[in-house]
Scaffold this motif. Structure first.
Motif: not given
Length: 379
Positions: A311, A318, A334
């Motif tokens: 990340e 992502l 996320r």
């Protein structure tokens, strides 16, 4: 399904890649999810990597699968070994998940072996970490210290070492685990018909990393600069390569791996898995998924699928990788995609808990159509 009884913090601090460890009842009340007949059935398949190692009449023999006749190869003391079982059986993949206090990219596969009494593969050492989980039966393990152990090849395909002085000499029973770091010689001999589950880990060496270097040039935007030497002077000898020329050539290689595209090529390599994919007969559309989930459908990762990601906090997207393939999620939350990558089942309950956005369903449809996620059979 397989709760691991281990202080993982203490294990990583005191044992991981440092010394072996016996974990008594690491899996309490451990129950085999297959038997030797199931294992033999897997070894009959063309796509499955399997072999039988025999010690018969003081000779070692190795036969590679697929097998259609076991009578000729199951003589004397013999062991059937099947690689990558976690890619074919969901319970095997769940056993691997018990060790996810270590990252997915370090995990290799689950090898399962069945051995007759007195059987083993001889004293040897591996270049990778392994957790040896005992299933049914008993196996006696000896582990020695790393050092200059003389290699022995009783068969061209069987690398062993000379007998060693053990620092561990133990009999494992169902649910016990032996951890062995790289380079520590070990030998296991079955005391009764037994199953052993070998959870293997991988660590790329410099050669593997260098071999992955050409993949960077498949990435869009990679600069491929050619050597240039305008303004040079006549050489004193046509066979001479100057030190400055070598330095320039080496710097060209170093500049290649500093490009952003190198990270992407590296992530593709680290995520590479020989997964057995079964794509759906009809493509699914993102718009269908909420309705299907509301009707009771449940989707899960296929066995052996272990996504990896790195990340970047500066990026709103992502990017994760499966089997050498990159996928991107640019949605607002996320959390939902991270729990799914870790193995969370996608169901109507999941939707109510996480309220995923359209970007999530678009991504999920892609993963299903690629064969990396599938609908649970009992849903």
């Amino acid at each position: 399904m397989f709760p691991l009884q281990l202080d993982t913090v203490a294990f990583l601090r005191d044992y991981w890649q440092q010394q072996p460890m016996v974990i008594r009842q690491g899996f309490q009340h451990f129950s085999d999810f297959l038997d030797e007949n199931d294992l033999a059935g897997l070894s009959e398949l063309d796509e499955v990597d399997s072999r039988i190692i025999q010690h018969h009449q003081q000779q070692w023999h190795i036969t590679h699968g697929p097998f259609d006749d076991f009578e000729k190869v199951c003589l004397g003391d013999w062991t059937l070994l099947v690689q990558g079982v976690d890619r074919y059986i969901s319970e095997a993949a769940q056993l691997m998940e018990a060790f996810k206090f270590l990252p997915y990219w370090r995990m290799d596969d689950l090898m399962i072996s069945y051995a007759t009494p007195g059987a083993g593969v001889g004293p040897h050492f591996d270049q990778y970490d392994v957790f040896l989980v005992q299933g049914k039966g008993r196996r006696r393990w000896k582990v020695g210290r790393p050092g200059d152990h003389l290699p022995v090849f009783p068969h061209p395909q069987l690398a062993q070492v000379e007998p060693f002085e053990p620092v561990i000499d133990v009999v494992l029973e169902a649910g016990d685990i032996l951890y062995v770091p790289p380079g520590w010689p070990h030998e296991g001999v079955a005391e009764a018909p037994c199953l052993t589950y070998s959870v293997g880990f991988r660590a790329p060496d410099q050669q593997q990393l260098v071999n992955a270097l050409p993949a960077i040039f498949d990435e869009p935007g990679t600069q491929n600069v050619r050597y240039s030497d305008s303004g040079r002077q006549p050489v004193s000898h046509p066979g001479k390569i100057s030190r400055a020329e070598l330095t320039t050539l080496k710097s060209m290689i170093l500049e290649t791996v500093t490009q952003p595209q190198w990270e992407d090529a590296l992530m593709r390599m680290l995520s590479d898995q020989p997964l057995s994919l079964d794509t759906p007969e009809a493509l699914i559309h993102a718009q269908q998924l909420p309705g299907l989930l509301a009707q009771g459908a449940v989707y899960e990762r296929i066995p052996g699928c272990r996504p990896v990601f790195c990340e970047h906090t500066a990026s709103s997207t992502l990017t994760f990788y499966i089997n050498g393939e990159a996928f991107c999620y640019a949605g607002e939350d996320r959390t939902c995609i991270l729990v799914v990558l870790e193995g969370e089942l996608i169901s109507d309950i999941f939707v109510k808990n996480y309220t995923p956005d359209n970007a999530f369903f678009e991504l999920l449809a892609t993963l299903i159509n690629k064969g990396y996620w599938e609908q649970k059979e009992d849903s």
